[in-house]
Design a protein around this motif. Structure first.
Motif, PDB file in Angstrom:
ATOM      1  N   ARG A  66      24.323   3.372  37.521  1.00  0.00           N
ATOM      2  CA  ARG A  66      24.738   3.723  38.888  1.00  0.00           C
ATOM      3  C   ARG A  66      25.384   2.554  39.637  1.00  0.00           C
ATOM      4  O   ARG A  66      25.846   2.708  40.756  1.00  0.00           O
ATOM      5  CB  ARG A  66      23.544   4.274  39.675  1.00  0.00           C
ATOM      6  N   MET A  67      25.385   1.399  39.016  1.00  0.00           N
ATOM      7  CA  MET A  67      25.994   0.243  39.696  1.00  0.00           C
ATOM      8  C   MET A  67      27.506   0.308  39.577  1.00  0.00           C
ATOM      9  O   MET A  67      28.036   0.779  38.573  1.00  0.00           O
ATOM     10  CB  MET A  67      25.516  -1.042  39.028  1.00  0.00           C
TER      11      MET A  67
ATOM     12  N   PHE B  58      26.608  -9.451  39.603  1.00  0.00           N
ATOM     13  CA  PHE B  58      25.169  -9.600  39.396  1.00  0.00           C
ATOM     14  C   PHE B  58      24.897 -10.429  38.134  1.00  0.00           C
ATOM     15  O   PHE B  58      24.113 -11.391  38.157  1.00  0.00           O
ATOM     16  CB  PHE B  58      24.547  -8.209  39.282  1.00  0.00           C
TER      17      PHE B  58
ATOM     18  N   GLU C 209      30.190  -4.893  41.137  1.00  0.00           N
ATOM     19  CA  GLU C 209      28.850  -5.326  41.531  1.00  0.00           C
ATOM     20  C   GLU C 209      28.048  -5.770  40.311  1.00  0.00           C
ATOM     21  O   GLU C 209      27.347  -6.786  40.338  1.00  0.00           O
ATOM     22  CB  GLU C 209      28.178  -4.135  42.213  1.00  0.00           C
ATOM     23  N   PHE C 210      28.165  -5.005  39.226  1.00  0.00           N
ATOM     24  CA  PHE C 210      27.435  -5.338  38.001  1.00  0.00           C
ATOM     25  C   PHE C 210      27.888  -6.699  37.451  1.00  0.00           C
ATOM     26  O   PHE C 210      27.060  -7.540  37.088  1.00  0.00           O
ATOM     27  CB  PHE C 210      27.658  -4.236  36.946  1.00  0.00           C
TER      28      PHE C 210
ATOM     29  N   GLY D  32      24.333  -2.042  27.070  1.00  0.00           N
ATOM     30  CA  GLY D  32      23.598  -1.518  28.212  1.00  0.00           C
ATOM     31  C   GLY D  32      24.229  -1.904  29.526  1.00  0.00           C
ATOM     32  O   GLY D  32      24.659  -3.045  29.707  1.00  0.00           O
ATOM     33  N   LEU D  33      24.306  -0.932  30.425  1.00  0.00           N
ATOM     34  CA  LEU D  33      24.824  -1.176  31.772  1.00  0.00           C
ATOM     35  C   LEU D  33      23.915  -0.469  32.757  1.00  0.00           C
ATOM     36  O   LEU D  33      23.258   0.498  32.393  1.00  0.00           O
ATOM     37  CB  LEU D  33      26.227  -0.577  31.927  1.00  0.00           C
ATOM     38  N   TYR D  34      23.892  -0.941  33.995  1.00  0.00           N
ATOM     39  CA  TYR D  34      23.227  -0.171  35.042  1.00  0.00           C
ATOM     40  C   TYR D  34      24.160   0.980  35.393  1.00  0.00           C
ATOM     41  O   TYR D  34      25.229   0.754  35.953  1.00  0.00           O
ATOM     42  CB  TYR D  34      22.968  -1.031  36.277  1.00  0.00           C
TER      43      TYR D  34
ATOM     44  N   GLN E  35      31.133  -4.804  29.332  1.00  0.00           N
ATOM     45  CA  GLN E  35      30.048  -5.608  28.781  1.00  0.00           C
ATOM     46  C   GLN E  35      30.568  -6.892  28.148  1.00  0.00           C
ATOM     47  O   GLN E  35      29.901  -7.918  28.208  1.00  0.00           O
ATOM     48  CB  GLN E  35      29.278  -4.785  27.767  1.00  0.00           C
TER      49      GLN E  35
END
Lengths: 315, 459
Positions: A88-89, A97, A93-94, A84-86, A142
């Protein structure tokens, strides 16, 4: 004295009437590379989730890195089976975070992220949004997210699924590097040869119970080889049936790629006797006692073949 | 090993909160939807009047009045002078209570500035046989209109045999603008009345002055003896405005919270997050993040509203105490909505499934909107009192009551609503957190109400 990175004692987990994990005791030695194997629904992912304190056991205790699982979260890296990833990030940045959530200070974070992106050959992707990446690239991001905080314990659930051979080799090398650097690694897989290549220890779980927990050396010692491979000089497939008729041979199968017959030996028979009988029976080029594979061990303990990685589901 | 700081729970919560805030507020969608759109709508309303004025064509032409007495046309001509039309419009606007205190005091005069130029010639025709000829002229557009006034209309008793009011006929071209038709209609009607008054020998201006209803100045007396102006429309609209402000600020964020939670589950990022934070830290982070989003919206729209009230010299309708209570009730409303949305979002797989779980709570939350009028009119009535203790509608109803009442509602009721409301917030947080903890890791079909209760027990 070897200390345990993970220590489970009589751990039970139930979901309604289903007993997902049944009284598992487990010690994962510090610095080991341990493979979790088992058929679908065996309880592997549930055990991993309890180690990660994502879910909590109904009974028993879980100790990770000498502490309770929750307080050790920052010292653990985790790559879940379901990625799983954000979407739109942006990639950088991801990763920053995730690193911040894992307790890394802001200073030096950019350099660390860039260094990791370079290691996985994704420097071009740093400014991209996660949704713009290919599946393989997302998987590598990931992987970085799970190890960027330089954890002492790394848990990888099916790290190779969906990767092409080149990227699988890259991740394989990174896992070895991390292991060589002294990290304790647990990885769950359905691909036996990967576990065999990488792991120094194997834990086999079936129906929520641990049915095997041993080092690869112990496994090879415990599960003595039962397959003799005979390459007749004639390379004639018909020789397989002649060899199959030898005393103590349960089954004989012709392997056309190797031009050899593979003989499965009965448990109470000495393979050396069969090898001698084969040489006496016909002219042969090679006779070899095949080393026990994890696949053989799995079949012997679980009683069925391991499904391929594509068929994998929650363990 | 890395130079790791100790990631305290608060640090993790704030990291999540800031990510949620940043990725909601600094997005084209939010900037467009929450900032640009209202400004554009406000500008559009302002521009609307201007556009209507610009589109109005000058009213130039001839109106023919067929009237055997020959008296109506002259009065109609008086009514259709530009000065008289503007005066009528100003008077009508001044009668609107909400504009009584409009800044510049002569706003009504400004409003009439957009009237089109008027140059109407009124011609009197006493020969009723010319109707067909004049009809044809209306049809080809040579006349602005043709009014047919029967002699009976000018009698003191202008009823027919059945006691119905007699009517006059106004014939206008197909393309005549409704506003022009209305203006002609009103002018001729007034001219007929003037002609009637003249016929009985009375002075119209004196009679009009005698019959004019006096305007009311309602002074509301508080229990302490203080008097205050009554502005009925503002007093009715203000509570609705405040409640809608609360509604928009909490539900917009609640909707974001619902969709992002569903997205995190669907994109499987949830398990990645849960490897770094506990479900409670994640829930708190998300709620705080969207509370900041909500506060931005409340602050933005609230400031605009208060600026608007001050500009309309109605700033005294909002007291500092009222604003403080509004803020406290905002916290309560946001807590109710956010915990509800987060827990529902964690339990379902998509928005469609979420609707069925959110609907029962939404029905309760629409209560204040349905009961807006009875609560605004009687903020201390039994409907208002009872509905202000029904969770999760408590803060919305209380905001209606607090802003509606000229005299303060009983302090004990305010205190009780706060205690009772925040106690219910505690219950919602307890249940919502349990559902969230279980729901975030669940896949497959959404839970039934019975399963939700089971989750509450097992978490």
């Amino acid at each position: 004295m070897t200390t345990s990175a993970v220590n489970l004692r009589a751990v039970w987990k139930r979901f309604g009437k289903t007993e997902a994990v049944r009284g598992i005791d487990l010690d994962v030695p510090d610095g080991s590379l341990t493979g979790f194997i088992g058929p679908n629904g065996a309880g592997k992912s549930t055990t991993i989730r309890m180690i990660m304190s994502i879910i909590h056991p109904d009974e028993g205790s879980v100790q990770v890195l000498g502490a309770d699982a929750i307080s050790a979260k920052d010292r653990i890296g985790y790559l879940p089976e379901e990625r799983g990833l954000y979407r739109r990030m942006r990639v950088t940045e991801f990763l920053k975070f995730m690193a911040t959530l894992k307790g890394l200070p802001g200073a030096g974070l950019d350099a660390r992220v860039n260094a990791w992106l370079e290691r996985v050959q994704l420097t071009d992707a740093s400014k991209k949004r996660c949704q713009e990446l290919s599946k393989g690239q997302q998987q590598k991001i990931q992987f970085i997210a799970s190890v960027i905080h330089d954890p002492e314990l790394i848990i990888l659930d099916e790290p190779f699924s969906g990767l092409d051979p080149v990227n699988a080799r890259l991740i394989n090398r990174l896992i070895r590097d991390l292991h060589d650097a002294g990290r304790t690694i647990i990885f769950s897989t359905h691909v036996m040869h990967q576990a065999e290549q990488l792991c120094d220890r194997i834990v086999l779980i079936n129906h929520g119970e641990k049915i095997l927990d041993a080092s690869m050396t112990e496994i090879h010692a415990r599960f003595d080889p039962r397959t003799v491979q005979v390459e007749p000089s004639s390379h004639n497939p018909a020789d397989a049936s002649r060899l199959g008729a030898l005393p103590g041979v349960e089954r004989a199968q012709w392997n056309p790629e190797r031009h050899a017959a593979e003989l499965t030996i009965a448990r109470d028979v000495d393979p050396q006797d069969v090898m001698r009988a084969a040489i006496a029976l016909m002219p042969v080029r090679t006779v070899e006692l095949r080393k026990t594979t994890l696949d053989d061990v799995f079949v012997e303990l679980v009683g069925e073949a391991m499904p391929s990685s594509e068929e994998s589901g929650n363990g | 090993m890395a130079d790791r700081m100790h990631a305290s729970p608060m640090r993790r919560v704030w990291t999540i909160a800031f990510r949620e805030f940043r990725h909601t507020v600094i997005t084209k969608g939010f900037i467009f939807g929450a900032v640009v759109m209202p400004v554009v709508m406000f500008a559009a309303f302002a521009a609307l009047g201007l556009l209507i004025g610009m589109q109005m064509t000058p009213v130039v032409g001839t109106l023919v009045v067929i009237d055997e007495s020959g008296t109506v046309a002259a009065f109609a001509a008086e009514e259709l002078t530009p000065e008289q039309v503007a005066k009528d419009m100003q008077e009508s606007l001044r009668r609107t209570s909400a504009l009584k205190n409009w800044p510049g005091s002569d706003a009504a005069q400004q409003a009439t500035a957009s009237l089109p130029s008027i140059d109407v010639k009124v011609e009197s025709v006493q020969d009723v046989n010319r109707v067909d000829e004049l009809r044809a002229k209306v049809q080809d557009g040579s006349l602005l209109g043709l009014a047919i006034v029967t002699p009976e209309l000018l009698n003191a008793n202008h009823m027919d045999a059945e006691g119905n009011e007699l009517t006059f006929t106004l014939i206008v071209p197909t393309r005549s603008a409704p506003r022009l038709t209305g203006m002609l209609e009103k002018s001729i009607a007034k001219a007929i009345v003037k002609a009637r008054v003249q016929r009985v020998g009375t002075d119209y201006t004196s009679l009009k002055a005698l019959l004019a209803l006096p305007e009311t100045s309602v002074r509301r007396m508080s229990t302490e003896g203080a008097e205050a102006d009554e502005n009925a429309i503002a007093k009715t609209l203000l509570p609705m405005g405040f409640m809608m402000l609360l509604w928009i600020a909490t539900f917009a964020s609640g909707q974001y919270l619902l969709t992002t939670t569903i997205e995190e589950k669907a994109s499987k990022v949830m398990e990645v997050l849960l490897s770094a934070v506990s479900p409670m830290e994640l829930l708190c982070g998300k709620i705080i993040g969207y509370a900041m989003v909500s506060a931005v919206m409340l602050g933005m729209y609230g400031a605009l509203g208060i600026a608007g009230l001050s500009a309309a010299a109605m700033g005294d309708l909002v007291s500092p105490g009222m604003l403080i209570l509004m803020l406290v009730y905002f916290v309560m409303a946001y807590a109710f909505v956010s915990i509800m949305m987060a827990s529902v979002g964690s339990a379902v797989n998509d928005l469609r499934e979420a609707q069925s779980l959110v609907t029962p709570a939404m029905l309760i939350l629409t209560l204040p909107i349905m009961l807006w009028l009875p609560i605004s009119e009687q903020p201390n009535g039994w409907i208002a009192t009872i509905s202000s203790f029904i969770p999760p509608a408590i803060p919305f109803v209380m905001v209606l009551r607090v802003t509606a009442s000229n005299e303060q509602i009983d302090t004990w009721q305010v205190i009780l609503s706060l205690v009772w409301g925040f106690a219910w917030v505690g219950v919602f947080v307890w249940g919502g957190a349990k559902i969230f903890r279980v729901g975030v890791l669940m896949q497959g079909k959404p839970p039934s109400p019975r399963e939700l209760i089971k989750w509450l027990r097992m978490a």
